[in-house]
Design an enzyme around this catalytic site. Sequence first.
Site: not given
Length: 248
Positions: A155-157, A159-160
């Site tokens: 999710v984090y990766g 989104s970035k």
Amino acid sequence: MTADFTGRTALVTGSTSGIGREVARQLATRGAHVLVSGRDAERGAATVEAIRSSGGKADFIQADLADPASVQQLAVRAIELGGQVDILVNNAGLFPFAPTAEVPQQEFDEVYAVNVRAPFFLVQALAPAMAERGNGAIVNVTTMVATFGLAGAAVYGSSKAALQLLTKTWAAEFGAAGVRVNAVSPGPTRTEGTASMGSSLDGLATTTPLNRVGKPEEVAAGIVFLASDTAAQIHGVVLPVDGGRLAV
């Protein structure tokens, strides 16, 4: 050559702690009127006071970037307090780590709201006026795990990674009008936000040639450089400030 931001207003999201706070401090030291933004009014007031006590100019705007109305109000208040926004640093971000099978939908939505939607609509609100003036700088803060697969960072990766593509797209859209849009991609950095990662942060650092955790001031220096006139010829880049992780 030291960058000079005298007479310019900079909005830095997520600037009550960590990398964002250091960006605000460095910009203010170089003459910018810094608009500090975050959810915590107490930390915001402390950040502003620290900048002012060092001779800088700063104001605080409370905002919850997960709330679209708050994002719009942040842009409005930034223009009211600063007259105009010359520099936008999209630094705020959520960075949960969990296996894909264990990510709740609400967490997914919140991460994308803060990491993607908020920067998008801040740029929508502020970049056209920069373009009309023929000058402006936007720096997005991404992550090294937007570039390679890391278990637990779906999710984090992702989104970035979206923010990195937006960086290039915005550079193409606004560059001809004098607005530079770039990004900084940090590696493991020791901040209040990453304290909960404990030894895993040090473990990530061992995958880098530098073999140590980064410092907020080191990442902030890259952001400030890209916001400065020294980087006038630099458009649409993602600058790794990650101890060399993406070089190997």
